[in-house]
Design a protein around this motif. Structure first.
Motif, PDB file in Angstrom:
ATOM      1  N   ASP A   1      78.659 -15.096 -27.561  1.00 17.47           N
ATOM      2  CA  ASP A   1      78.485 -16.389 -28.228  1.00 17.47           C
ATOM      3  C   ASP A   1      77.498 -17.226 -27.411  1.00 17.47           C
ATOM      4  OD1 ASP A   1      78.692 -18.684 -29.650  1.00 17.47           O
ATOM      5  OD2 ASP A   1      80.802 -19.058 -29.189  1.00 17.47           O
ATOM      6  N   THR A   2      76.411 -17.637 -28.056  1.00 19.66           N
ATOM      7  CA  THR A   2      75.368 -18.370 -27.326  1.00 19.66           C
ATOM      8  C   THR A   2      75.591 -19.883 -27.378  1.00 19.66           C
ATOM      9  OG1 THR A   2      73.944 -18.570 -29.276  1.00 19.66           O
ATOM     10  CG2 THR A   2      73.663 -16.606 -27.915  1.00 19.66           C
ATOM     11  N   GLN A   3      76.555 -20.283 -28.178  1.00 29.01           N
ATOM     12  CA  GLN A   3      76.753 -21.715 -28.411  1.00 29.01           C
ATOM     13  C   GLN A   3      77.121 -22.460 -27.124  1.00 29.01           C
ATOM     14  OE1 GLN A   3      77.198 -21.616 -32.141  1.00 29.01           O
ATOM     15  NE2 GLN A   3      77.967 -23.647 -32.623  1.00 29.01           N
ATOM     16  N   GLY A   4      76.427 -23.562 -26.873  1.00 27.16           N
ATOM     17  CA  GLY A   4      76.741 -24.390 -25.716  1.00 27.16           C
ATOM     18  C   GLY A   4      76.282 -23.795 -24.396  1.00 27.16           C
ATOM     19  N   LYS A   5      75.514 -22.706 -24.448  1.00 26.61           N
ATOM     20  CA  LYS A   5      75.023 -22.107 -23.198  1.00 26.61           C
ATOM     21  C   LYS A   5      73.500 -22.127 -23.194  1.00 26.61           C
ATOM     22  CE  LYS A   5      78.744 -18.624 -22.958  1.00 26.61           C
ATOM     23  NZ  LYS A   5      79.052 -18.372 -24.389  1.00 26.61           N
ATOM     24  N   THR A   6      72.919 -22.259 -22.013  1.00 29.27           N
ATOM     25  CA  THR A   6      71.463 -22.217 -21.909  1.00 29.27           C
ATOM     26  C   THR A   6      71.009 -20.759 -21.845  1.00 29.27           C
ATOM     27  OG1 THR A   6      71.490 -22.187 -19.502  1.00 29.27           O
ATOM     28  CG2 THR A   6      71.483 -24.370 -20.561  1.00 29.27           C
ATOM     29  N   PRO A   7      69.735 -20.488 -22.162  1.00 34.80           N
ATOM     30  CA  PRO A   7      69.248 -19.102 -22.046  1.00 34.80           C
ATOM     31  C   PRO A   7      69.489 -18.487 -20.650  1.00 34.80           C
ATOM     32  CG  PRO A   7      67.725 -20.366 -23.375  1.00 34.80           C
ATOM     33  CD  PRO A   7      68.750 -21.350 -22.850  1.00 34.80           C
ATOM     34  N   PRO A   8      69.235 -19.220 -19.531  1.00 32.81           N
ATOM     35  CA  PRO A   8      69.522 -18.599 -18.230  1.00 32.81           C
ATOM     36  C   PRO A   8      71.003 -18.253 -18.053  1.00 32.81           C
ATOM     37  CG  PRO A   8      68.092 -20.503 -17.945  1.00 32.81           C
ATOM     38  CD  PRO A   8      68.545 -20.516 -19.372  1.00 32.81           C
ATOM     39  N   GLU A   9      71.883 -19.095 -18.600  1.00 32.72           N
ATOM     40  CA  GLU A   9      73.325 -18.786 -18.488  1.00 32.72           C
ATOM     41  C   GLU A   9      73.668 -17.528 -19.281  1.00 32.72           C
ATOM     42  OE1 GLU A   9      74.980 -23.388 -17.925  1.00 32.72           O
ATOM     43  OE2 GLU A   9      74.929 -22.498 -19.917  1.00 32.72           O
ATOM     44  N   ILE A  10      73.080 -17.408 -20.451  1.00 35.39           N
ATOM     45  CA  ILE A  10      73.357 -16.227 -21.277  1.00 35.39           C
ATOM     46  C   ILE A  10      72.788 -14.977 -20.593  1.00 35.39           C
ATOM     47  CG2 ILE A  10      72.899 -15.148 -23.519  1.00 35.39           C
ATOM     48  CD1 ILE A  10      72.638 -18.160 -24.530  1.00 35.39           C
ATOM     49  N   ALA A  11      71.572 -15.111 -20.058  1.00 35.51           N
ATOM     50  CA  ALA A  11      70.964 -13.971 -19.354  1.00 35.51           C
ATOM     51  C   ALA A  11      71.868 -13.523 -18.198  1.00 35.51           C
ATOM     52  CB  ALA A  11      69.573 -14.352 -18.839  1.00 35.51           C
ATOM     53  N   GLU A  12      72.439 -14.484 -17.505  1.00 39.16           N
ATOM     54  CA  GLU A  12      73.312 -14.168 -16.368  1.00 39.16           C
ATOM     55  C   GLU A  12      74.529 -13.351 -16.816  1.00 39.16           C
ATOM     56  OE1 GLU A  12      73.332 -13.861 -12.610  1.00 39.16           O
ATOM     57  OE2 GLU A  12      71.854 -15.200 -13.523  1.00 39.16           O
ATOM     58  N   VAL A  13      75.124 -13.751 -17.914  1.00 41.79           N
ATOM     59  CA  VAL A  13      76.294 -13.019 -18.432  1.00 41.79           C
ATOM     60  C   VAL A  13      75.883 -11.583 -18.768  1.00 41.79           C
ATOM     61  CG1 VAL A  13      78.011 -12.896 -20.286  1.00 41.79           C
ATOM     62  CG2 VAL A  13      77.352 -15.119 -19.354  1.00 41.79           C
ATOM     63  N   ILE A  14      74.728 -11.438 -19.397  1.00 45.45           N
ATOM     64  CA  ILE A  14      74.274 -10.091 -19.777  1.00 45.45           C
ATOM     65  C   ILE A  14      73.980  -9.261 -18.519  1.00 45.45           C
ATOM     66  CG2 ILE A  14      72.453  -8.789 -20.967  1.00 45.45           C
ATOM     67  CD1 ILE A  14      72.223 -11.223 -22.903  1.00 45.45           C
ATOM     68  N   LEU A  15      73.358  -9.893 -17.528  1.00 46.70           N
ATOM     69  CA  LEU A  15      73.053  -9.168 -16.284  1.00 46.70           C
ATOM     70  C   LEU A  15      74.329  -8.717 -15.583  1.00 46.70           C
ATOM     71  CD1 LEU A  15      70.115 -11.361 -14.965  1.00 46.70           C
ATOM     72  CD2 LEU A  15      69.976  -8.942 -15.639  1.00 46.70           C
ATOM     73  N   ASN A  16      75.348  -9.562 -15.614  1.00 44.44           N
ATOM     74  CA  ASN A  16      76.629  -9.173 -15.009  1.00 44.44           C
ATOM     75  C   ASN A  16      77.184  -7.943 -15.701  1.00 44.44           C
ATOM     76  OD1 ASN A  16      76.794 -11.090 -13.045  1.00 44.44           O
ATOM     77  ND2 ASN A  16      77.850 -12.584 -14.340  1.00 44.44           N
ATOM     78  N   HIS A  17      77.118  -7.961 -17.006  1.00 35.89           N
ATOM     79  CA  HIS A  17      77.620  -6.806 -17.735  1.00 35.89           C
ATOM     80  C   HIS A  17      76.757  -5.579 -17.432  1.00 35.89           C
ATOM     81  CE1 HIS A  17      79.769  -4.537 -20.737  1.00 35.89           C
ATOM     82  NE2 HIS A  17      78.616  -3.924 -20.867  1.00 35.89           N
ATOM     83  N   TRP A  18      75.473  -5.792 -17.435  1.00 35.88           N
ATOM     84  CA  TRP A  18      74.510  -4.694 -17.225  1.00 35.88           C
ATOM     85  C   TRP A  18      74.774  -4.006 -15.887  1.00 35.88           C
ATOM     86  CZ3 TRP A  18      70.830  -2.094 -19.791  1.00 35.88           C
ATOM     87  CH2 TRP A  18      69.847  -1.435 -19.076  1.00 35.88           C
ATOM     88  N   SER A  19      75.007  -4.798 -14.858  1.00 34.21           N
ATOM     89  CA  SER A  19      75.182  -4.204 -13.525  1.00 34.21           C
ATOM     90  C   SER A  19      76.498  -3.425 -13.455  1.00 34.21           C
ATOM     91  CB  SER A  19      75.116  -5.276 -12.437  1.00 34.21           C
ATOM     92  OG  SER A  19      76.158  -6.196 -12.639  1.00 34.21           O
ATOM     93  N   ARG A  20      77.444  -3.750 -14.333  1.00 28.92           N
ATOM     94  CA  ARG A  20      78.709  -2.996 -14.345  1.00 28.92           C
ATOM     95  C   ARG A  20      78.666  -1.809 -15.303  1.00 28.92           C
ATOM     96  NH1 ARG A  20      81.066  -8.024 -15.496  1.00 28.92           N
ATOM     97  NH2 ARG A  20      81.652  -7.140 -17.475  1.00 28.92           N
ATOM     98  N   SER A  21      77.639  -1.794 -16.163  1.00 30.19           N
ATOM     99  CA  SER A  21      77.600  -0.736 -17.194  1.00 30.19           C
ATOM    100  C   SER A  21      77.058   0.549 -16.587  1.00 30.19           C
ATOM    101  CB  SER A  21      76.747  -1.163 -18.389  1.00 30.19           C
ATOM    102  OG  SER A  21      75.385  -0.959 -18.090  1.00 30.19           O
ATOM    103  N   GLU A  22      77.180   1.607 -17.337  1.00 27.34           N
ATOM    104  CA  GLU A  22      76.708   2.914 -16.853  1.00 27.34           C
ATOM    105  C   GLU A  22      75.194   3.016 -16.859  1.00 27.34           C
ATOM    106  OE1 GLU A  22      80.118   5.955 -18.362  1.00 27.34           O
ATOM    107  OE2 GLU A  22      78.842   4.961 -19.817  1.00 27.34           O
ATOM    108  N   ALA A  23      74.553   2.147 -17.615  1.00 26.90           N
ATOM    109  CA  ALA A  23      73.092   2.251 -17.734  1.00 26.90           C
ATOM    110  C   ALA A  23      72.448   2.057 -16.377  1.00 26.90           C
ATOM    111  CB  ALA A  23      72.589   1.199 -18.705  1.00 26.90           C
ATOM    112  N   PRO A  24      71.446   2.885 -16.034  1.00 22.40           N
ATOM    113  CA  PRO A  24      70.781   2.733 -14.752  1.00 22.40           C
ATOM    114  C   PRO A  24      70.012   1.420 -14.690  1.00 22.40           C
ATOM    115  CG  PRO A  24      69.632   4.354 -16.096  1.00 22.40           C
ATOM    116  CD  PRO A  24      70.867   3.974 -16.839  1.00 22.40           C
ATOM    117  N   VAL A  25      70.080   0.718 -13.570  1.00 24.09           N
ATOM    118  CA  VAL A  25      69.360  -0.560 -13.432  1.00 24.09           C
ATOM    119  C   VAL A  25      67.985  -0.297 -12.869  1.00 24.09           C
ATOM    120  CG1 VAL A  25      69.392  -2.837 -12.389  1.00 24.09           C
ATOM    121  CG2 VAL A  25      71.519  -1.766 -13.051  1.00 24.09           C
TER     122      VAL A  25
END
Ligand code: S3P
Length: 188
Positions: free
Chosen positions: A164-188
């Protein structure tokens, strides 16, 4: 945010899907910078390849021709930029073949917002008024409600994460995605 099990083996790319005005391109650029990866905006690539604006393609050739361009360009990105951060157009999820392509590409993040918030953002975005075609004959909020309702199951089916992007800035949303990304199986 909720997660889904991917049903097919996925590559190391990161794709953003969601309605117009959810910030896919802005957030995609931030993510690409942070991950030091190429950024690809599917709509920009369509304009480049077709040599026409998206509005011109819709007006002169119709939506099916635009969707053919969209499918070709997504196939090109998946084949030639497997490490990219990819911002897709809002309707890229409509074709089953595209959903398969996106799931094989990598982690798919669905950016969400409520229709009234989307209407507000799109109104403020002059590109939305001049550069992008209306998708139905209906007015903005009605169009958003109807189109979003039809597309919601498709966004849900293709994505691994919804956010949900509501009430969040783009950098905040990017941060959430990066947190997930670093925990995911996908290679960074
Ligand atoms: C579309 C969204 C647009 C663009 C085209 C069609 C759609 O992309 O691909 O106008 O069907 O929702 P954005 O989501 O980047 O505006």
């Amino acid at each position: 945010m909720s997660e889904r099990e991917p049903e097919i083996e996925r590559g190391g790319g990161l794709a953003l899907v969601g309605y117009r005005g959810t910030g896919k391109s802005t957030i995609g650029r931030l993510l690409a910078d942070r991950l030091r990866r190429p950024f690809v905006d599917a709509d920009d690539l369509i304009v480049e390849r077709a040599g026409r604006t998206i509005r011109a393609i819709f007006e002169e050739s119709g939506e099916p021709v635009f969707r053919d361009w969209e499918e070709r360009v997504l196939g090109e990105v998946v084949a030639s930029r497997p490490d990219a951060v990819l911002a897709t157009g809002g309707g890229a999820i409509l074709r089953e073949s595209n959903r398969r392509l996106l799931r094989s590409f990598g982690l798919v993040v669905w950016l969400r917002a409520e229709p009234d918030e989307l209407a507000r953002r799109l109104k403020a975005d002059s590109l939305a008024r001049h550069g992008r075609p209306s998708l139905t004959a209906a007015g903005t909020l009605r169009e958003i409600v109807d189109v979003l309702e039809a597309r919601t199951p498709l966004y849900r089916a293709v994505s691994n994460i919804e956010l949900d992007t509501q009430g969040k800035t783009p950098p905040e949303i990017a941060e959430v995605i990066l947190n997930h990304w670093s925990r995911s199986e996908a290679p960074v």
